[in-house]
Design a protein around this motif. Structure first.
Motif, short mmCIF file in Angstrom:
data_model
loop_
_atom_site.label_atom_id
_atom_site.label_comp_id
_atom_site.label_asym_id
_atom_site.label_seq_id
_atom_site.Cartn_x
_atom_site.Cartn_y
_atom_site.Cartn_z
N ASP A 59 41.38 38.98 49.16
CA ASP A 59 41.22 39.50 47.80
C ASP A 59 40.20 38.61 47.06
O ASP A 59 40.55 37.55 46.56
CB ASP A 59 42.57 39.47 47.07
N THR A 61 38.81 38.93 44.22
CA THR A 61 39.13 38.76 42.80
C THR A 61 40.17 37.67 42.62
O THR A 61 40.01 36.75 41.81
CB THR A 61 39.65 40.07 42.20
N GLN A 133 32.60 35.38 42.32
CA GLN A 133 31.95 36.43 43.11
C GLN A 133 30.53 36.03 43.52
O GLN A 133 30.07 36.37 44.61
CB GLN A 133 31.93 37.75 42.33
N THR A 141 33.19 41.02 45.34
CA THR A 141 33.35 42.37 44.84
C THR A 141 32.65 42.47 43.50
O THR A 141 31.98 41.52 43.07
CB THR A 141 34.85 42.73 44.71
N ASN A 142 32.80 43.59 42.81
CA ASN A 142 32.19 43.71 41.50
C ASN A 142 33.19 44.28 40.50
O ASN A 142 34.22 44.85 40.88
CB ASN A 142 30.91 44.57 41.55
N GLU A 145 34.85 47.90 40.72
CA GLU A 145 35.75 48.36 41.78
C GLU A 145 37.15 48.62 41.22
O GLU A 145 37.54 48.04 40.20
CB GLU A 145 35.82 47.30 42.89
N PRO A 146 37.92 49.49 41.87
CA PRO A 146 39.26 49.82 41.37
C PRO A 146 40.14 48.59 41.15
O PRO A 146 40.22 47.71 42.02
CB PRO A 146 39.83 50.72 42.48
N ASN A 147 40.76 48.53 39.98
CA ASN A 147 41.73 47.50 39.62
C ASN A 147 41.15 46.11 39.38
O ASN A 147 41.89 45.19 39.01
CB ASN A 147 42.84 47.39 40.67
N VAL A 148 39.86 45.93 39.57
CA VAL A 148 39.26 44.61 39.37
C VAL A 148 39.24 44.25 37.88
O VAL A 148 39.63 43.14 37.50
CB VAL A 148 37.84 44.54 39.98
#
Length: 259
Positions: A59, A61, A133, A141-142, A145-148
């Motif tokens: 993960d 994040t 990141q 990730t960026n 993205e979902p749930n970030v």
């Protein structure tokens, strides 16, 4: 009878003119961002050595928030000092003489300190995320993205709730030293150790820090953590209940006991 705006201004003056409270907030930001960035860089350099399981549950994040384990301790100190300094300095007598409405006095202090903690917490969360990141490179990730984005904003909410919980505990104990002597070992040692002990971890996952930190995860089971029986927002809700209980207890003590 003191007006609420006047009390709020007074509490803001108290916080911003005490250097120790300012430095604890700065420390929370620096420690969280710097340590999260350092661990992200280490993970990036060692990513090829990770097991298939670790890669599957990686993960990026959550990794960028690794420094929060120590950064939250600075938020604990901030919350303790905001309330405890009134008792250690003897200012509580003058404060209650000026603002005899104890609910107005306490919750004005909590509101001002809480907003300040929220602002610093959100700034810390976004800085930790973007630095982490950048250092993770291709493994990152960026924000889209979902749930970030939920996790990043949640990190700021988590830091705020830690500060509020500490304020409530200190209002109950009426002592900075006693409060720090309980909260620091609890969050830094007891909670972390029990969360890794079979059997005990089923109870520890409902501790305020263990439950609240679920909001910062995007991938369940990240960093070899055990998936919780509740979702991210439910976890934050559990932490919020701890905060409400602590603040309610603090108000009950303040209302019942003399300064």
């Amino acid at each position: 009878m003191a007006s609420v705006p006047a009390v709020l201004r007074s509490e803001w003056t108290k916080i911003r003119t005490v250097s120790s409270t300012t430095w604890t907030l700065v420390s929370a930001l620096v420690v969280t961002v710097a340590l999260g960035g350092a661990l992200s860089a280490v993970v990036s350099s060692q990513f090829g050595t990770l097991s298939d399981m670790d890669r599957a549950t990686f993960d990026p994040t959550y990794t960028s928030f690794s420094g929060m384990v120590l950064g939250q301790l600075a938020m604990v100190v901030f919350g303790v000092l905001v309330v405890g300094s009134e008792y250690s300095s003897g200012m509580i007598r003058g404060s209650l003489a000026a603002v005899p409405q104890r609910a107005t006095f306490l919750f004005s202090k909590i509101l001002v300190a809480g907003v300040l903690a929220l602002v610093v917490g959100l700034i810390t969360g976004f800085l930790a995320f973007f630095l982490g990141q950048a250092l993770l490179g291709d493994h990152g990730t960026n924000i889209g993205e979902p749930n970030v984005l939920r996790a990043v904003i949640g990190s700021g909410l988590y830091m705020t709730l830690i500060a509020l919980f500490s304020m409530g505990v200190t209002a109950m104990l009426r002592s900075s030293i006693l409060s720090l002597g309980i909260l620091m070992p609890f969050f830094f040692l007891v909670s972390q150790i029990l969360a890794a002990v079979p059997g005990a971890k089923d109870v520890a996952r409902y501790f305020p820090d263990q439950a609240g930190r679920q909001i910062t995860q995007v991938v369940s089971g990240a960093l070899n953590s055990t998936p919780a029986p509740y979702g991210p927002w439910e976890g934050l809700g559990i932490m919020a209940l701890w905060v409400v209980a602590a603040l309610g207890g603090g108000y009950a003590v303040l209302k019942k006991r003399d300064a």
